[in-house]
Motif scaffolding. Sequence first.
Motif, PDB file in Angstrom:
ATOM      1  N   GLU A   1      11.440  38.426   5.673  1.00  0.00           N
ATOM      2  CA  GLU A   1      11.846  37.523   4.577  1.00  0.00           C
ATOM      3  C   GLU A   1      12.438  38.563   3.573  1.00  0.00           C
ATOM      4  OE1 GLU A   1      10.223  34.040   1.577  1.00  0.00           O
ATOM      5  OE2 GLU A   1       9.039  34.761   3.353  1.00  0.00           O
ATOM      6  N   LEU A   2      13.451  38.253   3.312  1.00  0.00           N
ATOM      7  CA  LEU A   2      14.187  38.982   2.158  1.00  0.00           C
ATOM      8  C   LEU A   2      13.956  38.598   0.828  1.00  0.00           C
ATOM      9  CD1 LEU A   2      16.098  41.664   2.000  1.00  0.00           C
ATOM     10  CD2 LEU A   2      18.183  39.956   1.878  1.00  0.00           C
ATOM     11  N   ALA A   3      13.603  39.503  -0.241  1.00  0.00           N
ATOM     12  CA  ALA A   3      13.372  39.214  -1.690  1.00  0.00           C
ATOM     13  C   ALA A   3      14.677  38.373  -2.143  1.00  0.00           C
ATOM     14  CB  ALA A   3      13.015  40.224  -2.312  1.00  0.00           C
TER      15      ALA A   3
ATOM     16  N   LYS B   1      24.447  43.576  -7.254  1.00  0.00           N
ATOM     17  CA  LYS B   1      23.638  43.176  -6.194  1.00  0.00           C
ATOM     18  C   LYS B   1      23.212  44.742  -5.478  1.00  0.00           C
ATOM     19  CE  LYS B   1      22.098  40.211  -2.389  1.00  0.00           C
ATOM     20  NZ  LYS B   1      22.461  38.994  -1.649  1.00  0.00           N
ATOM     21  N   VAL B   2      22.332  45.617  -6.168  1.00  0.00           N
ATOM     22  CA  VAL B   2      21.891  46.639  -5.568  1.00  0.00           C
ATOM     23  C   VAL B   2      20.530  46.774  -5.194  1.00  0.00           C
ATOM     24  CG1 VAL B   2      22.146  49.108  -6.418  1.00  0.00           C
ATOM     25  CG2 VAL B   2      23.694  47.714  -7.405  1.00  0.00           C
ATOM     26  N   SER B   3      20.247  47.224  -4.033  1.00  0.00           N
ATOM     27  CA  SER B   3      18.777  47.449  -3.477  1.00  0.00           C
ATOM     28  C   SER B   3      18.518  48.901  -3.847  1.00  0.00           C
ATOM     29  CB  SER B   3      18.690  46.983  -2.145  1.00  0.00           C
ATOM     30  OG  SER B   3      19.354  47.932  -1.325  1.00  0.00           O
ATOM     31  N   ILE B   4      17.170  49.138  -3.746  1.00  0.00           N
ATOM     32  CA  ILE B   4      16.511  50.232  -3.851  1.00  0.00           C
ATOM     33  C   ILE B   4      17.409  51.258  -2.731  1.00  0.00           C
ATOM     34  CG2 ILE B   4      14.560  49.679  -2.417  1.00  0.00           C
ATOM     35  CD1 ILE B   4      14.610  52.390  -5.073  1.00  0.00           C
TER      36      ILE B   4
ATOM     37  N   SER C   1       9.876  43.004  -1.505  1.00  0.00           N
ATOM     38  CA  SER C   1       9.208  43.140  -2.900  1.00  0.00           C
ATOM     39  C   SER C   1      10.170  42.383  -4.020  1.00  0.00           C
ATOM     40  CB  SER C   1       9.202  44.612  -3.150  1.00  0.00           C
ATOM     41  OG  SER C   1       9.001  45.087  -4.317  1.00  0.00           O
ATOM     42  N   PRO C   2       9.680  41.913  -5.026  1.00  0.00           N
ATOM     43  CA  PRO C   2      10.352  41.575  -5.858  1.00  0.00           C
ATOM     44  C   PRO C   2      11.185  42.578  -6.614  1.00  0.00           C
ATOM     45  CG  PRO C   2       8.061  41.413  -6.742  1.00  0.00           C
ATOM     46  CD  PRO C   2       8.014  41.771  -5.282  1.00  0.00           C
ATOM     47  N   TYR C   3      10.843  43.784  -6.520  1.00  0.00           N
ATOM     48  CA  TYR C   3      11.651  44.969  -7.092  1.00  0.00           C
ATOM     49  C   TYR C   3      12.714  45.690  -6.089  1.00  0.00           C
ATOM     50  CZ  TYR C   3       8.009  44.469 -10.618  1.00  0.00           C
ATOM     51  OH  TYR C   3       7.332  44.125 -11.930  1.00  0.00           O
ATOM     52  N   PHE C   4      12.811  44.929  -4.958  1.00  0.00           N
ATOM     53  CA  PHE C   4      13.884  45.292  -3.866  1.00  0.00           C
ATOM     54  C   PHE C   4      15.210  45.742  -4.578  1.00  0.00           C
ATOM     55  CE2 PHE C   4      16.883  44.585  -0.382  1.00  0.00           C
ATOM     56  CZ  PHE C   4      16.280  45.787   0.348  1.00  0.00           C
TER      57      PHE C   4
END
Length: 281
Positions: free
Chosen positions: A53-55, A184-187, A231-234
């Motif tokens: 499941e993706l953030a 839309k930038v992820s870690i 993670s909500p910070y992803f």
Amino acid sequence: MNLIKKEGIQQYSPIRYLWIGCIVILCLFSCSSPKNVTYFKDIPDTIKQRSIELATFVTPVIQPDDILQVTIQTLDAGATSMMNQSSPIFTANGTSPAAIPGVPTVNTTVPNGYLVDKNGYVLLPIIGKVMVAGKSTDLVRDEIRNGAEQYYKDPVVNVRFANFKITILGEVARPSAYIMPNEKVSILDAIGMAGDLTIYGKRENVLLIRDNNGKKDFVRFNLNDSKLFSSPYFYLHQGDVVYVEPNKSKVNSTDMSQVRNISILTSVLSLVIIAVSRINF
């Protein structure tokens, strides 16, 4: 000769003891656990498919000191040239500063666009002041289009961040501050833009630093765990800082005190061996 005969008993020479002692010391200081260099180690390499499941992505909102790139297109390109020309950053009071502190990019240039003032406004040619703070770029786009329709026929408006900056520090190939091409930038996107972690990067303890209403949030990531995607910070926010700590091997390799300690211990061991050999012989 490495062997010495004394009263029919073979004994090793002090030189042999010295070498054995040095090897033991080096092994003690160089021993380390296997490095965690593989991402998402909890996913078996034999698995064919697995869903995670993706953030939830939260659209960022515009804040004071952001820089917006606004373009308006019509059938008559010349009619909107004033809006779309490459120009220095405009502030809401009509000034155009030569540089904006705190807006570095990879090539240290200042991005073109419209600076959001401390009250949350941008000043656009012809259209005038537009309140943008606390709104998404999609909402601001619709409002600017409504204002542009008073002067242009069927205008097409685009609004995006010109300074969506993410700073990557520590054990990455190219540590720097990066202007991201989209919101839309992820870690993982940020780490990839910085050239990935070096072999010395601590993958199980990556630190995220985020401004949050006048406070600093500190969040740890484990790149070896696939739970990262939930993670909500992803997904990163404008102004986030990512720091990759060096692992123990890198710290030890740069610790000159350890080298000094090894030298002292080796010297002491040599003196002890020599003293013992003189007593025995």
